[in-house]
Motif scaffolding. Structure first.
Motif, PDB file in Angstrom:
ATOM      1  N   GLN A  66       0.344  -1.165   0.024  1.00  0.00           N
ATOM      2  CA  GLN A  66       0.493  -0.309   0.009  1.00  0.00           C
ATOM      3  C   GLN A  66       1.220   1.481   0.252  1.00  0.00           C
ATOM      4  OE1 GLN A  66      -3.545   0.574  -0.212  1.00  0.00           O
ATOM      5  NE2 GLN A  66      -2.989  -2.064  -0.958  1.00  0.00           N
ATOM      6  N   ARG A  67       2.025   1.064   0.546  1.00  0.00           N
ATOM      7  CA  ARG A  67       2.962   2.605   0.575  1.00  0.00           C
ATOM      8  C   ARG A  67       4.038   2.565  -0.107  1.00  0.00           C
ATOM      9  NH1 ARG A  67       2.943   0.615   6.506  1.00  0.00           N
ATOM     10  NH2 ARG A  67       5.811   0.771   5.882  1.00  0.00           N
ATOM     11  N   ARG A  87       3.395   5.996  -1.598  1.00  0.00           N
ATOM     12  CA  ARG A  87       2.459   6.886  -0.842  1.00  0.00           C
ATOM     13  C   ARG A  87       2.355   7.347   0.404  1.00  0.00           C
ATOM     14  NH1 ARG A  87      -2.603   3.426  -1.240  1.00  0.00           N
ATOM     15  NH2 ARG A  87      -3.858   4.806  -2.138  1.00  0.00           N
ATOM     16  N   ASP A  88       1.506   8.130   1.036  1.00  0.00           N
ATOM     17  CA  ASP A  88       2.170   8.789   2.017  1.00  0.00           C
ATOM     18  C   ASP A  88       1.270   8.144   2.706  1.00  0.00           C
ATOM     19  OD1 ASP A  88       2.014  10.302   4.962  1.00  0.00           O
ATOM     20  OD2 ASP A  88       3.691  11.473   3.600  1.00  0.00           O
ATOM     21  N   VAL A  89       1.201   7.928   4.170  1.00  0.00           N
ATOM     22  CA  VAL A  89       0.106   7.701   4.884  1.00  0.00           C
ATOM     23  C   VAL A  89      -1.124   8.673   5.570  1.00  0.00           C
ATOM     24  CG1 VAL A  89       0.832   4.946   5.481  1.00  0.00           C
ATOM     25  CG2 VAL A  89       1.314   6.808   7.192  1.00  0.00           C
ATOM     26  N   THR A  94      -2.819  10.549   0.693  1.00  0.00           N
ATOM     27  CA  THR A  94      -2.917   9.347   0.777  1.00  0.00           C
ATOM     28  C   THR A  94      -3.613   9.126  -0.835  1.00  0.00           C
ATOM     29  OG1 THR A  94      -5.381   8.662   1.666  1.00  0.00           O
ATOM     30  CG2 THR A  94      -3.024   8.150   2.807  1.00  0.00           C
TER      31      THR A  94
END
Length: 180
Positions: A66-67, A87-89, A94
């Motif tokens: 996911q990141r 991607r940033d959480v 997001t």
């Protein structure tokens, strides 16, 4: 035009998916691209195996579906190019990701591998990561904004003279975005 032999794409989303042979291939690609003057994260060639291996290992250790993931392109089972998307959480951002280290091995340039990677990235980012936008920063003076522009990316700003390659050689950092 895309070389017809391309197009085995592979994603790496976890450090345990990275074999020692693939790690070495990725490092060697990065060394070759950097030492040929490519804007792929190491601005001051020549770079050594150990120097690139350290950064590669940090990148691999941070992989997460996911990141952060790697997207690799192969020609005849040889790594021809790769990139990293992150991607940033933070819940405010997001919905977008940042693309890093886009590169095509010098032995495979001119075959459409970079464009194929970027097209596949759009699908992966949208369908698998749920992203709505991609961002990247490109080094000015290399024609990269034209390459990305042909692929639908829009320049959204510049940081004039942000990159100093050597005294008297300051380059803009070009900020670009793609809506998915």
């Amino acid at each position: 035009m895309m070389d017809e032999r391309v197009s085995v794409f592979q994603q790496i989303t976890d450090q345990h998916e990275m074999s020692p042979d693939l790690r070495r291939e990725l490092i060697e690609c990065w060394i070759t691209v950097s030492n040929a003057g490519g804007a792929a994260g190491f601005p001051f060639p020549p770079v050594s195996f150990d120097q690139v291996a350290l950064v590669t290992d940090q990148l691999i250790a941070g992989l997460d579906s996911q990141r952060s993931r790697l997207l690799l392109a192969f020609v005849d089972e040889t790594l021809a190019g790769w990139l990293n998307v992150r991607r940033d959480v933070n819940p405010l951002i997001t919905h977008w990701g940042t693309v890093h280290h886009v590169q095509t091995h010098t032995g495979f340039r001119g075959r459409g591998i970079g464009a194929a990677l970027m097209h596949r990235l759009g699908d992966v980012a949208r369908e698998e990561m749920g992203l709505e936008q991609l961002h990247l920063a490109a080094r000015g003076g290399m024609g990269l904004e034209d390459f990305y522009g042909r692929l639908g990316w829009k320049e959204i700003g510049r940081w004039p003279g942000a990159l100093r390659l050597m005294p008297g050689d300051d380059r803009d950092e070009i900020l670009m975005m793609l809506t998915l």
